[in-house]
Enzyme design. Sequence first.
Site, mmCIF file in Angstrom:
data_model
loop_
_atom_site.group_PDB
_atom_site.id
_atom_site.type_symbol
_atom_site.label_atom_id
_atom_site.label_comp_id
_atom_site.label_asym_id
_atom_site.label_seq_id
_atom_site.Cartn_x
_atom_site.Cartn_y
_atom_site.Cartn_z
ATOM 1 C CB SER A 140 46.009 33.172 41.580
ATOM 2 O OG SER A 140 44.887 33.301 40.752
ATOM 3 N NE ARG A 150 49.651 36.587 41.111
ATOM 4 C CZ ARG A 150 48.653 36.329 40.259
ATOM 5 N NH1 ARG A 150 48.361 35.076 39.928
ATOM 6 N NH2 ARG A 150 47.940 37.306 39.745
ATOM 7 N NE ARG A 166 40.374 35.137 28.689
ATOM 8 C CZ ARG A 166 40.816 34.605 29.826
ATOM 9 N NH1 ARG A 166 41.273 33.368 29.839
ATOM 10 N NH2 ARG A 166 40.797 35.296 30.935
ATOM 11 C CB SER A 197 42.791 43.093 35.159
ATOM 12 O OG SER A 197 43.632 42.011 34.803
ATOM 13 C CG ASP A 238 38.125 33.405 38.358
ATOM 14 O OD1 ASP A 238 37.849 34.057 37.318
ATOM 15 O OD2 ASP A 238 39.289 33.268 38.780
ATOM 16 N NE ARG A 286 34.272 31.608 33.199
ATOM 17 C CZ ARG A 286 35.462 31.635 33.776
ATOM 18 N NH1 ARG A 286 35.733 32.537 34.693
ATOM 19 N NH2 ARG A 286 36.367 30.741 33.455
HETATM 20 C C1 S3P Z 1 43.747 35.848 37.891
HETATM 21 C C2 S3P Z 1 43.054 37.024 37.783
HETATM 22 C C3 S3P Z 1 41.673 37.106 37.292
HETATM 23 C C4 S3P Z 1 40.981 35.749 37.321
HETATM 24 C C5 S3P Z 1 41.845 34.645 36.790
HETATM 25 C C6 S3P Z 1 43.143 34.540 37.576
HETATM 26 C C7 S3P Z 1 45.146 35.889 38.351
HETATM 27 O O1 S3P Z 1 41.695 37.573 35.960
HETATM 28 O O2 S3P Z 1 39.769 35.793 36.601
HETATM 29 O O3 S3P Z 1 41.174 33.404 36.843
HETATM 30 O O4 S3P Z 1 45.704 34.831 38.709
HETATM 31 O O5 S3P Z 1 45.718 36.983 38.387
HETATM 32 P P1 S3P Z 1 41.731 39.146 35.603
HETATM 33 O O6 S3P Z 1 42.970 39.713 36.143
HETATM 34 O O7 S3P Z 1 41.696 39.196 34.099
HETATM 35 O O8 S3P Z 1 40.488 39.707 36.228
#
Ligand code: S3P
Length: 440
Positions: free
Chosen positions: A22, A26, A129, A174, A322, A353
């Site tokens: 993540s 970014r 998705r 999210s 996750d 999942r």
């Molecule tokens: C993530 C946010 C999560 C996570 C994904 C990475 C991110 O998803 O499950 O593996 O980097 O912002 P959601 O924002 O859909 O919950």
Amino acid sequence: MRERVTAPARLEATVSPPGDKSISHRAVLLNSIALGTATVTNLCVGDDRASMLRCLRGLGASIEREADPGGNEANDRFIIRGSSMDGLAEPHETLNAGNSGTTLRLVSGLLAGQPYFSVITGDRSLRSRPMGRIVKPLREMGARVMGRSEDSLAPLAIRGGDLHGIEYDMPVASAQVKSCLLIAGLHAQGKTVIRQPAATRDHTERMLERMGGDITEDGLTITVRPGRTLSATDVRVPGDISSAAYWLVAAACHPSARVTVLNTGINPTRGGILEVLRAMGARVTVTHVRSEGGEEAADITVESSHLVATEVAGELLPRLIDEVPVIALAACFAKGETVVRDAQELRGKESDRIRTTVQGLSRLGADIRETPDGMVIRGTGGLRGAAVGSHGDHRLAMTLGVAGLLATGETVVRGAEAARVSYPNFWDDLRAVAGEHREA
Ligand code: S3P
């Protein structure tokens, strides 16, 4: 590809998990629209990284890799020459985000602010998705966005530009939706205010702040204002706690184990796994806590533990979203009944999942059942090896691999190559943790 795993007598290892996915996404995206040159090290590895870099390069971003002369990938340097907010260009081709939801959703936020036409898509899993969650607010901001299935699925076609800020109450917790809107908000007229139903990972906010963005937080509400140029910022990415989680759970459940994961991110919005393991009675020690580039990291040691059941629900979910498959595995070794609730978001991940975790662990003899928004697991203290499949989902492949380290007999994981999405060295690390060393 199949991987065969059996339980070793002892698990003893020190592992450096790959760079946090993540934070890496970014770091490359935001530096691509910043002014100046930044160096990112310990960038995440795997197919999802390739997807993000491919999309950004498709927009003309300049990202070069300088390999570490010593051959240590963690020390590879990624040099990003930022083109500032308006320097990216209309892509000639469809952008392909592969299996990476973060790439598709965050890059869409960027595209919505650009005055050109683009199409972004992904692999079969990503195309199934939910994308309505970003399409709806991006349209409210003024972007023209269309997609399959009444604009709810990728491919998405975006004609951006001329955005205006909105006030948005996110219906789901999210981080991807939040980050998509924050990035779009950098290009909008006026302020964008986002209210979250629960705290989600805050890497975008932290990085925007470090880069000089105009962003403020008040509890669960975040406000971003346009107008400030982002300054290119070097990032040394900490290790990914979502990858480290496999070894932490392996050690907690194995009867003779001690595993340390080095330099792992412990941002509280990602630390739910540590809270759950502690609540389950795991012996967890966190040392060498340090702050690196606006994110906290530490070394974490877990030893064999007598686990007890727990409840995973509510505001905890986004902070360990996750890790739920591997937490379900830990629950198989805990005394009592573990309940996971409020986890319906898991049905929209790389696989459903809830279903795939329950199926996989059931095949290994677990007492586990599916509920609409989670699962119930009764710890039986053991699993027995069997043939199981990853459903093409990296987190399932890795959870089942770790299950093989704990089960009696042999576990065969089919579709094991899925791990390369986020952790290409996973199976080598698994053998190292198990004390096996492959001949070169
Ligand atoms: C993530 C946010 C999560 C996570 C994904 C990475 C991110 O998803 O499950 O593996 O980097 O912002 P959601 O924002 O859909 O919950």
